[in-house]
Design a protein around this motif. Sequence first.
Motif, PDB file in Angstrom:
ATOM      1  N   GLN A 146       0.845  -1.186   0.000  1.00  0.00           N
ATOM      2  CA  GLN A 146       0.000   0.000   0.000  1.00  0.00           C
ATOM      3  C   GLN A 146       0.878   1.233   0.000  1.00  0.00           C
ATOM      4  O   GLN A 146       1.688   1.429   0.917  1.00  0.00           O
ATOM      5  N   ALA A 147       0.703   2.038  -1.020  1.00  0.00           N
ATOM      6  CA  ALA A 147       1.401   3.306  -1.122  1.00  0.00           C
ATOM      7  C   ALA A 147       0.521   4.405  -0.534  1.00  0.00           C
ATOM      8  O   ALA A 147      -0.711   4.252  -0.499  1.00  0.00           O
ATOM      9  N   PRO A 148       1.107   5.507  -0.098  1.00  0.00           N
ATOM     10  CA  PRO A 148       0.313   6.591   0.484  1.00  0.00           C
ATOM     11  C   PRO A 148      -0.769   7.060  -0.470  1.00  0.00           C
ATOM     12  O   PRO A 148      -0.516   7.303  -1.650  1.00  0.00           O
ATOM     13  N   GLY A 149      -1.998   7.159   0.035  1.00  0.00           N
ATOM     14  CA  GLY A 149      -3.104   7.637  -0.767  1.00  0.00           C
ATOM     15  C   GLY A 149      -3.683   6.629  -1.732  1.00  0.00           C
ATOM     16  O   GLY A 149      -4.590   6.968  -2.506  1.00  0.00           O
ATOM     17  N   LYS A 150      -3.178   5.403  -1.689  1.00  0.00           N
ATOM     18  CA  LYS A 150      -3.669   4.376  -2.604  1.00  0.00           C
ATOM     19  C   LYS A 150      -4.237   3.202  -1.827  1.00  0.00           C
ATOM     20  O   LYS A 150      -3.941   3.015  -0.646  1.00  0.00           O
ATOM     21  N   GLU A 151      -5.024   2.400  -2.510  1.00  0.00           N
ATOM     22  CA  GLU A 151      -5.576   1.211  -1.891  1.00  0.00           C
ATOM     23  C   GLU A 151      -4.507   0.116  -1.802  1.00  0.00           C
ATOM     24  O   GLU A 151      -3.548   0.099  -2.568  1.00  0.00           O
ATOM     25  N   ARG A 152      -4.746  -0.790  -0.856  1.00  0.00           N
ATOM     26  CA  ARG A 152      -3.846  -1.921  -0.731  1.00  0.00           C
ATOM     27  C   ARG A 152      -3.987  -2.803  -1.973  1.00  0.00           C
ATOM     28  O   ARG A 152      -5.106  -3.111  -2.414  1.00  0.00           O
ATOM     29  N   GLU A 153      -2.861  -3.233  -2.544  1.00  0.00           N
ATOM     30  CA  GLU A 153      -2.910  -4.012  -3.767  1.00  0.00           C
ATOM     31  C   GLU A 153      -2.126  -5.318  -3.634  1.00  0.00           C
ATOM     32  O   GLU A 153      -1.140  -5.399  -2.900  1.00  0.00           O
ATOM     33  N   PHE A 154      -2.574  -6.289  -4.391  1.00  0.00           N
ATOM     34  CA  PHE A 154      -1.959  -7.602  -4.408  1.00  0.00           C
ATOM     35  C   PHE A 154      -0.585  -7.540  -5.065  1.00  0.00           C
ATOM     36  O   PHE A 154      -0.400  -6.852  -6.079  1.00  0.00           O
ATOM     37  N   VAL A 155       0.354  -8.282  -4.491  1.00  0.00           N
ATOM     38  CA  VAL A 155       1.697  -8.384  -5.057  1.00  0.00           C
ATOM     39  C   VAL A 155       1.994  -9.819  -5.477  1.00  0.00           C
ATOM     40  O   VAL A 155       2.351 -10.077  -6.618  1.00  0.00           O
ATOM     41  N   ALA A 156       1.854 -10.755  -4.530  1.00  0.00           N
ATOM     42  CA  ALA A 156       2.202 -12.145  -4.808  1.00  0.00           C
ATOM     43  C   ALA A 156       1.492 -13.058  -3.827  1.00  0.00           C
ATOM     44  O   ALA A 156       1.178 -12.649  -2.707  1.00  0.00           O
ATOM     45  N   ALA A 157       1.246 -14.287  -4.260  1.00  0.00           N
ATOM     46  CA  ALA A 157       0.650 -15.293  -3.381  1.00  0.00           C
ATOM     47  C   ALA A 157       1.331 -16.625  -3.633  1.00  0.00           C
ATOM     48  O   ALA A 157       1.831 -16.887  -4.734  1.00  0.00           O
ATOM     49  N   ILE A 158       1.322 -17.462  -2.599  1.00  0.00           N
ATOM     50  CA  ILE A 158       1.973 -18.765  -2.695  1.00  0.00           C
ATOM     51  C   ILE A 158       1.144 -19.785  -1.935  1.00  0.00           C
ATOM     52  O   ILE A 158       0.612 -19.503  -0.866  1.00  0.00           O
ATOM     53  N   SER A 159       1.025 -20.956  -2.514  1.00  0.00           N
ATOM     54  CA  SER A 159       0.227 -22.012  -1.900  1.00  0.00           C
ATOM     55  C   SER A 159       0.945 -22.596  -0.687  1.00  0.00           C
ATOM     56  O   SER A 159       2.116 -22.328  -0.441  1.00  0.00           O
ATOM     57  N   TRP A 160       0.241 -23.449   0.039  1.00  0.00           N
ATOM     58  CA  TRP A 160       0.751 -23.978   1.294  1.00  0.00           C
ATOM     59  C   TRP A 160       2.093 -24.691   1.138  1.00  0.00           C
ATOM     60  O   TRP A 160       2.941 -24.614   2.030  1.00  0.00           O
ATOM     61  N   ASN A 161       2.296 -25.342   0.008  1.00  0.00           N
ATOM     62  CA  ASN A 161       3.539 -26.101  -0.174  1.00  0.00           C
ATOM     63  C   ASN A 161       4.507 -25.416  -1.135  1.00  0.00           C
ATOM     64  O   ASN A 161       5.551 -25.975  -1.472  1.00  0.00           O
ATOM     65  N   GLY A 162       4.143 -24.242  -1.602  1.00  0.00           N
ATOM     66  CA  GLY A 162       5.019 -23.499  -2.490  1.00  0.00           C
ATOM     67  C   GLY A 162       4.927 -23.888  -3.945  1.00  0.00           C
ATOM     68  O   GLY A 162       5.601 -23.290  -4.779  1.00  0.00           O
ATOM     69  N   ASP A 163       4.075 -24.853  -4.275  1.00  0.00           N
ATOM     70  CA  ASP A 163       4.004 -25.328  -5.653  1.00  0.00           C
ATOM     71  C   ASP A 163       3.295 -24.340  -6.578  1.00  0.00           C
ATOM     72  O   ASP A 163       3.540 -24.332  -7.786  1.00  0.00           O
ATOM     73  N   LEU A 164       2.396 -23.571  -6.026  1.00  0.00           N
ATOM     74  CA  LEU A 164       1.640 -22.615  -6.838  1.00  0.00           C
ATOM     75  C   LEU A 164       1.973 -21.195  -6.410  1.00  0.00           C
ATOM     76  O   LEU A 164       2.032 -20.906  -5.205  1.00  0.00           O
ATOM     77  N   THR A 165       2.200 -20.336  -7.377  1.00  0.00           N
ATOM     78  CA  THR A 165       2.422 -18.925  -7.099  1.00  0.00           C
ATOM     79  C   THR A 165       1.627 -18.081  -8.086  1.00  0.00           C
ATOM     80  O   THR A 165       1.257 -18.549  -9.171  1.00  0.00           O
ATOM     81  N   ASN A 166       1.383 -16.861  -7.689  1.00  0.00           N
ATOM     82  CA  ASN A 166       0.674 -15.927  -8.550  1.00  0.00           C
ATOM     83  C   ASN A 166       1.263 -14.549  -8.274  1.00  0.00           C
ATOM     84  O   ASN A 166       1.549 -14.216  -7.116  1.00  0.00           O
ATOM     85  N   TYR A 167       1.437 -13.761  -9.314  1.00  0.00           N
ATOM     86  CA  TYR A 167       2.054 -12.450  -9.169  1.00  0.00           C
ATOM     87  C   TYR A 167       1.249 -11.384  -9.888  1.00  0.00           C
ATOM     88  O   TYR A 167       0.647 -11.638 -10.938  1.00  0.00           O
ATOM     89  N   ALA A 168       1.291 -10.191  -9.341  1.00  0.00           N
ATOM     90  CA  ALA A 168       0.739  -9.049 -10.048  1.00  0.00           C
ATOM     91  C   ALA A 168       1.583  -8.796 -11.288  1.00  0.00           C
ATOM     92  O   ALA A 168       2.801  -9.025 -11.281  1.00  0.00           O
ATOM     93  N   ASP A 169       0.949  -8.330 -12.344  1.00  0.00           N
ATOM     94  CA  ASP A 169       1.674  -8.069 -13.595  1.00  0.00           C
ATOM     95  C   ASP A 169       2.833  -7.101 -13.382  1.00  0.00           C
ATOM     96  O   ASP A 169       3.874  -7.209 -14.021  1.00  0.00           O
ATOM     97  N   SER A 170       2.636  -6.159 -12.456  1.00  0.00           N
ATOM     98  CA  SER A 170       3.640  -5.117 -12.246  1.00  0.00           C
ATOM     99  C   SER A 170       4.940  -5.642 -11.640  1.00  0.00           C
ATOM    100  O   SER A 170       5.968  -4.970 -11.702  1.00  0.00           O
ATOM    101  N   VAL A 171       4.907  -6.838 -11.041  1.00  0.00           N
ATOM    102  CA  VAL A 171       6.108  -7.378 -10.396  1.00  0.00           C
ATOM    103  C   VAL A 171       6.572  -8.680 -11.021  1.00  0.00           C
ATOM    104  O   VAL A 171       7.630  -9.203 -10.653  1.00  0.00           O
ATOM    105  N   LYS A 172       5.801  -9.188 -11.953  1.00  0.00           N
ATOM    106  CA  LYS A 172       6.138 -10.474 -12.570  1.00  0.00           C
ATOM    107  C   LYS A 172       7.519 -10.403 -13.221  1.00  0.00           C
ATOM    108  O   LYS A 172       7.835  -9.462 -13.938  1.00  0.00           O
ATOM    109  N   GLY A 173       8.327 -11.421 -12.947  1.00  0.00           N
ATOM    110  CA  GLY A 173       9.683 -11.457 -13.483  1.00  0.00           C
ATOM    111  C   GLY A 173      10.709 -10.738 -12.626  1.00  0.00           C
ATOM    112  O   GLY A 173      11.913 -10.893 -12.840  1.00  0.00           O
ATOM    113  N   ARG A 174      10.259  -9.950 -11.657  1.00  0.00           N
ATOM    114  CA  ARG A 174      11.185  -9.220 -10.771  1.00  0.00           C
ATOM    115  C   ARG A 174      11.093  -9.718  -9.323  1.00  0.00           C
ATOM    116  O   ARG A 174      12.094  -9.717  -8.613  1.00  0.00           O
ATOM    117  N   PHE A 175       9.907 -10.100  -8.892  1.00  0.00           N
ATOM    118  CA  PHE A 175       9.681 -10.542  -7.513  1.00  0.00           C
ATOM    119  C   PHE A 175       9.440 -12.048  -7.489  1.00  0.00           C
ATOM    120  O   PHE A 175       8.822 -12.601  -8.402  1.00  0.00           O
TER     121      PHE A 175
END
Length: 124
Positions: free
Chosen positions: A39-68
């Motif tokens: 969450q940046a000042p004045g902005k809504e909280r936004e999704f960055v990344a998620a990971i499943s319980w065992n780490g097998d599945l991940t999902n990333y926001a387009d803005s961070v894909k390939g970097r995070f």
Amino acid sequence: QVQLVESGGGLVQAGASLRLSCAGSGLTFRMYAMAWFRQAPGKEREFVAAISWNGDLTNYADSVKGRFTASRDNAKNILYLQMNSLKPEDTATYYCAARAGIPIYTDVEEYRFWGQGTQVTVSE
């Protein structure tokens, strides 16, 4: 009670790397899907990344894909976010969040437990 404690934030220059950590306690960590939001000042909280319980599945926001990269160590109850090639627009407070169960979601409302956040500031 459940506690999520983030660490690793700081002030860096554009192009640098940081690794955030989120230590969980009071929950059976391996039974939770985990996520990072920001969450940046004045902005809504936004999704960055998620990971499943065992780490097998991940999902990333387009803005961070390939970097995070999200990862987790269930033996240590720690969630990580490796952030490379940081940009000024990545400046925000970063939060980790936990959701019981298998599916991973990108919506803030899906996550029950939250940390207090760690500040990441990226200068030009």
